[in-house]
Enzyme design. Structure first.
Site, PDB file in Angstrom:
ATOM      1  CG  ASP A  75      -0.281   0.180   2.534  1.00  0.00           C
ATOM      2  OD1 ASP A  75       0.972   0.194   2.595  1.00  0.00           O
ATOM      3  OD2 ASP A  75      -1.004   0.317   3.541  1.00  0.00           O
ATOM      4  CG  HIS A  76      -0.702   4.802   1.495  1.00  0.00           C
ATOM      5  ND1 HIS A  76      -1.841   4.012   1.539  1.00  0.00           N
ATOM      6  CD2 HIS A  76      -0.628   5.415   2.703  1.00  0.00           C
ATOM      7  CE1 HIS A  76      -2.435   4.157   2.707  1.00  0.00           C
ATOM      8  NE2 HIS A  76      -1.708   5.004   3.442  1.00  0.00           N
ATOM      9  CB  CYS A 102       0.916  -2.434   4.766  1.00  0.00           C
ATOM     10  SG  CYS A 102       0.594  -3.438   6.227  1.00  0.00           S
ATOM     11  CB  THR A 151       2.028  -2.725  11.029  1.00  0.00           C
ATOM     12  OG1 THR A 151       0.828  -3.207  10.412  1.00  0.00           O
ATOM     13  CG2 THR A 151       1.801  -1.378  11.697  1.00  0.00           C
ATOM     14  N   GLY A 152       2.782  -4.325   8.250  1.00  0.00           N
ATOM     15  CA  GLY A 152       2.795  -5.670   7.688  1.00  0.00           C
ATOM     16  C   GLY A 152       1.616  -6.505   8.145  1.00  0.00           C
ATOM     17  CB  ILE A 153      -0.634  -6.242  11.064  1.00  0.00           C
ATOM     18  CG1 ILE A 153       0.527  -6.325  12.055  1.00  0.00           C
ATOM     19  CG2 ILE A 153      -1.850  -7.004  11.611  1.00  0.00           C
ATOM     20  CD1 ILE A 153       0.322  -5.535  13.337  1.00  0.00           C
ATOM     21  N   GLY A 154      -1.960  -5.774   8.368  1.00  0.00           N
ATOM     22  CA  GLY A 154      -3.167  -5.791   7.536  1.00  0.00           C
ATOM     23  C   GLY A 154      -2.969  -6.494   6.206  1.00  0.00           C
ATOM     24  CG  HIS A 185       9.968 -25.474  11.518  1.00  0.00           C
ATOM     25  ND1 HIS A 185      10.123 -25.351  12.872  1.00  0.00           N
ATOM     26  CD2 HIS A 185      11.098 -26.089  11.063  1.00  0.00           C
ATOM     27  CE1 HIS A 185      11.293 -25.875  13.227  1.00  0.00           C
ATOM     28  NE2 HIS A 185      11.905 -26.315  12.142  1.00  0.00           N
ATOM     29  NE  ARG A 220       9.461 -32.002  14.300  1.00  0.00           N
ATOM     30  CZ  ARG A 220      10.734 -31.722  14.103  1.00  0.00           C
ATOM     31  NH1 ARG A 220      11.464 -32.518  13.338  1.00  0.00           N
ATOM     32  NH2 ARG A 220      11.293 -30.662  14.631  1.00  0.00           N
ATOM     33  CG  HIS A 221       8.523 -29.231  10.129  1.00  0.00           C
ATOM     34  ND1 HIS A 221       8.196 -28.750  11.376  1.00  0.00           N
ATOM     35  CD2 HIS A 221       9.831 -29.579  10.189  1.00  0.00           C
ATOM     36  CE1 HIS A 221       9.267 -28.797  12.157  1.00  0.00           C
ATOM     37  NE2 HIS A 221      10.264 -29.294  11.456  1.00  0.00           N
TER      38      HIS A 221
END
Length: 145
Positions: A7-8, A64, A66-69, A97, A131-132
């Site tokens: 995003d911006h 973005c 924070t990278g969260i959204g 993993h 296993r992963h």
């Protein structure tokens, strides 16, 4: 090929990483945005994720502030495992993993040098399987419920 979007708030870092990858000979599909003008990250996160999900790109990177959204948006696309990383160890472990196929970063959290290190680690680390693989399968089955 790697899809990339922002995003911006992530535009400048996206452009930096795009140039960095291109200089290394890695093909990049830029899914937007195209300026610092205010825009909606779900549109661009979805576009980059769809390019990975449909096989046009092997991996993707979304950015973005924070990278969260944008990571939440990418993870809404079926088949995507997008991990938000702010240092190389998380990028390594999510590849080893979780077989993450997309990387999210926060431009307001990290600078360009750290972003380069995270991207290099993410793109060069192989999935361990074993296993992963079972756990990744269980994770992906959640989408079907």
């Amino acid at each position: 090929m790697v899809s990339i979007a922002s995003d911006h708030g992530g535009y400048r870092l996206k452009e930096h990483i795009k140039a960095y990858l291109t200089a290394k000979g890695i093909s990049v599909l830029d899914c937007g945005c195209d300026s610092l003008d205010s825009c909606d990250y779900p549109i661009f996160g979805k576009a980059a994720a769809q390019a990975v999900a449909d096989g046009r790109c092997e991996k993707g990177i979304v950015i973005c502030t924070t990278g969260i959204g944008i990571s939440i948006s990418a993870n809404k696309v079926k088949g995507i495992r997008c991990a938000l990383c702010s240092e190389p160890l998380s990028a390594e472990m999510t590849r080893r993993h979780n077989d993450a196929n997309m990387l999210a970063m926060g431009a307001g959290m990290i600078g360009p040098n750290m972003a380069e290190r995270i991207v290099d680690t993410f793109l060069s680390t192989e999935f361990e399987g074993g296993r992963h693989a079972r756990r990744v399968g269980l994770m992906m089955d959640i989408e079907k419920e």
